[in-house]
Scaffold this active site. Structure first.
Site, PDB file in Angstrom:
ATOM      1  CG  ASP A 188      -2.970   8.271  -1.380  1.00  0.00           C
ATOM      2  OD1 ASP A 188      -2.995   8.896  -0.310  1.00  0.00           O
ATOM      3  OD2 ASP A 188      -2.588   7.091  -1.471  1.00  0.00           O
ATOM      4  CB  ALA A 219       0.538   6.907  -3.720  1.00  0.00           C
ATOM      5  NE  ARG A 238      -0.583   1.683   3.630  1.00  0.00           N
ATOM      6  CZ  ARG A 238       0.550   2.330   3.846  1.00  0.00           C
ATOM      7  NH1 ARG A 238       1.674   1.697   4.114  1.00  0.00           N
ATOM      8  NH2 ARG A 238       0.596   3.640   3.768  1.00  0.00           N
ATOM      9  NE  ARG A 261      -6.134   0.832  -2.229  1.00  0.00           N
ATOM     10  CZ  ARG A 261      -5.564   1.370  -1.152  1.00  0.00           C
ATOM     11  NH1 ARG A 261      -4.313   1.066  -0.851  1.00  0.00           N
ATOM     12  NH2 ARG A 261      -6.228   2.222  -0.397  1.00  0.00           N
TER      13      ARG A 261
HETATM   14  O1  MRU Z   1      -4.761   3.339   1.651  1.00  0.00           O
HETATM   15  P1  MRU Z   1      -3.265   3.447   1.687  1.00  0.00           P
HETATM   16  O2  MRU Z   1      -2.657   2.978   2.956  1.00  0.00           O
HETATM   17  O3  MRU Z   1      -2.625   2.866   0.464  1.00  0.00           O
HETATM   18  O4  MRU Z   1      -3.125   4.993   1.642  1.00  0.00           O
HETATM   19  C1  MRU Z   1      -2.084   5.631   1.085  1.00  0.00           C
HETATM   20  C2  MRU Z   1      -1.274   6.242   2.111  1.00  0.00           C
HETATM   21  O5  MRU Z   1      -0.432   5.586   2.653  1.00  0.00           O
HETATM   22  C3  MRU Z   1      -1.467   7.597   2.505  1.00  0.00           C
HETATM   23  O6  MRU Z   1      -2.589   8.233   2.072  1.00  0.00           O
HETATM   24  C4  MRU Z   1      -0.173   8.347   2.355  1.00  0.00           C
HETATM   25  O7  MRU Z   1      -0.262   9.456   3.138  1.00  0.00           O
HETATM   26  C5  MRU Z   1       0.174   8.713   0.947  1.00  0.00           C
HETATM   27  S1  MRU Z   1       1.082   7.495   0.124  1.00  0.00           S
HETATM   28  C6  MRU Z   1       2.744   7.953   0.384  1.00  0.00           C
END
Ligand code: MRU
Length: 363
Positions: A240, A55, A53, A90
Site C-alpha cells: 500500500d 492501493a 479497495r 483512506r
Molecule cells: O484495505 P485494503 O483491502 O484496501 O488493503 C489493500 C490491499 O489490498 C493489500 O494491502 C494489498 O496487499 C496491497 S494493494 C495491491
C-alpha cells in the site's frame, strides 16, 4: 481478467455517460454485483467503505472521482473540495495521493471549461497505465519465480490479503506473476491466507478460481507452519506504500509472514508499481497506519442456510478491540521489490537505480 468468462475491469467509464461502473467488493465472494458511481460523494463513499479497495484501484477510482466532480462544477473551489474529500477517504495507500496530485497537476493550470474533458482523459490514462504496468510487473516477477521452480512438483506460492486484479484496474500486482506463470502453463498452487478481519483472502480465492488457478485458503495463523514445513517455495505480497528506504506497508499480518519466511529461508517478494512508492517518506515509521472500525472484528458476515447474507455478532459492542489495518515490514526482510521497471533490492539505492528521475539530491 475474466468474470464468468467475460473480460472485466474493476473500474470502467460508462460509454456515453458521465459515470463509472465498479465491482462492489463488499458483496464478494458471496455475490457479484456492479455499481454505477455518478457523483464525487458516491466515489468517496465507495473508497471509504471499501466497495473498491486495493492501493492501485483506490488511486484510479479517486482519479475518476475528480473527473465526476468536474462535471458538476469545474471551478477552483470545487477542484479543491474534490481533492480534499477524496484525500480524506483512506490514509495508508499512497496511490490515492499520487493519483490526486497527478489530477491536480493536469487540471489546475487549465481554464475551467477545459477541465471536464481533460479530467476524463487523465483518469483514463491512469487506469490504462495501471493495467500496462501490472502486466510488465508480472513478467518481471515471472523471471524471479523461474529460479524457484521445482522440477518434480507444482510451484508453491504464498500470498496475503488481495493484491490480485480486484486490487487494481486489471492484472493485479502480487498475483500478476502468478497469472503469468499459470498462463505460461506452469504447474502452480497458491496458499491464500484468509486475512482477518476483512477476509480479503477470500477475494483472492474468488479471483483465482475465476481464472482456474489451483489454490488453498488457510487461516492466517497457519502460514508459519507451512513455511517451516518447506511447503512454500516463495511468498509474494502487494504493498500500500513503500517508503524511500524500501520498508513496506501492507495489509496487517504481512510482517509476521515475512518474519516466518526469513526464518524458513523462503524468499519474500513485494510487488507494486511506481505509484505505490513514496519517495517523500523516509522510512516505514513515517507511514500512517489506518485504524478501522472495531465492528470489523465484532461482526462476521456469511450466507445462512437459505443463501441470504447475514452479519453475526461475535463480540459485544462494549468489548474493546484494536483494528490496525496495515503493518510495516522492514526492508531487510524483503528479498526484492518487483516493479514495472524490473526488480530491485528493497533499499533506497535499489529504488533509485530503477527510478533515477526521483533522485533529487544534489550531486
Ligand atoms: O484495505 P485494503 O483491502 O484496501 O488493503 C489493500 C490491499 O489490498 C493489500 O494491502 C494489498 O496487499 C496491497 S494493494 C495491491
Amino acid at each position: 481478467m475474466n468474470i464468468h468468462g467475460i473480460p472485466t475491469r474493476c473500474i470502467r467509464p460508462v460509454p456515453g455517460a458521465m459515470a463509472v461502473d465498479i465491482i462492489d467488493q463488499t458483496e464478494l465472494p458471496q455475490r457479484y454485483r456492479e455499481r454505477r458511481l455518478v457523483t464525487l460523494e458516491e466515489v468517496a463513499r465507495a473508497i471509504r467503505t471499501m466497495q473498491v479497495r486495493g492501493a492501485p484501484l483506490i488511486g484510479a477510482t479517486a482519479a475518476y472521482g475528480v473527473a465526476l466532480a468536474m462535471v458538476r462544477d469545474n471551478g477552483d473551489p470545487a477542484l479543491d473540495a474534490a481533492l480534499a474529500t477524496l484525500a480524506a477517504t483512506r490514509p495508508t495507500a499512497v496511490n490515492l495521493h499520487w493519483a490526486l496530485a497527478r489530477m491536480e497537476r493536469c487540471l489546475r493550470p487549465l481554464a475551467p471549461e477545459r477541465r471536464i474533458e481533460s479530467a476524463w482523459q487523465e483518469a483514463g490514462a491512469i487506469a490504462e497505465e495501471d493495467v500496462a504496468q501490472n502486466r510488465a510487473l508480472g513478467q518481471h516477477g515471472l523471471a524471479l519465480l523461474r529460479n524457484l521452480r521445482p522440477a518434480d512438483r507444482p510451484l508453491e506460492i504464498m500470498t496475503h490479503c488481495n493484491a490480485g486484479w480486484l486490487a487494481t484496474v486489471d492484472q493485479g500486482t502480487a498475483l500478476a506473476p502468478v497469472y503469468a506463470a499459470f498462463d505460461a502453463g506452469w504447474p502452480i498452487h497458491v496458499w491464500v491466507s484468509e486475512t482477518r478481519p476483512r477476509n480479503q483472502g477470500l477475494l483472492t480465492a474468488w479471483e483465482l478460481a475465476q481464472h482456474g488457478v489451483p489454490h488453498t485458503v488457510i487461516a492466517d495463523n497457519a502460514a508459519g507452519l507451512l513455511l517451516a514445513q518447506g511447503r512454500v517455495d516463495g511468498a509474494i505480497v502487494g504493498a500500500d506504500r513503500i517508503a524511500a528506504n524500501g520498508d513496506v506497508a501492507n495489509k496487517v499480518g504481512t510482517y509476521l509472514k515475512a518474519l516466518a519466511a526469513r526464518e524458513a529461508g523462503v524468499p519474500f517478494y513485494v510487488a507494486a508499481p511506481r505509484s505505490t512508492v513514496d519517495f517523500a517518506c523516509p522510512s516505514g515509521a513515517h507511514i500512517p497506519i489506518e485504524e478501522r472500525h472495531g465492528d470489523e472484528l465484532r461482526l462476521v458476515t456469511g450466507l445462512d442456510n437459505q443463501g441470504h447474507r447475514q452479519r453475526l455478532r461475535q463480540l459485544d459492542n462494549d468489548c474493546q478491540v484494536a483494528n490496525p489495518a496495515f503493518d510495516v515490514t522492514p526492508h531487510g526482510l524483503v528479498q526484492a521489490l518487483i516493479t514495472e521497471r524490473g526488480s530491485c533490492p528493497a533499499s533506497r539505492e535499489g529504488l533509485l537505480a530503477l527510478y533515477p528521475e526521483e533522485n533529487h539530491e544534489p550531486f
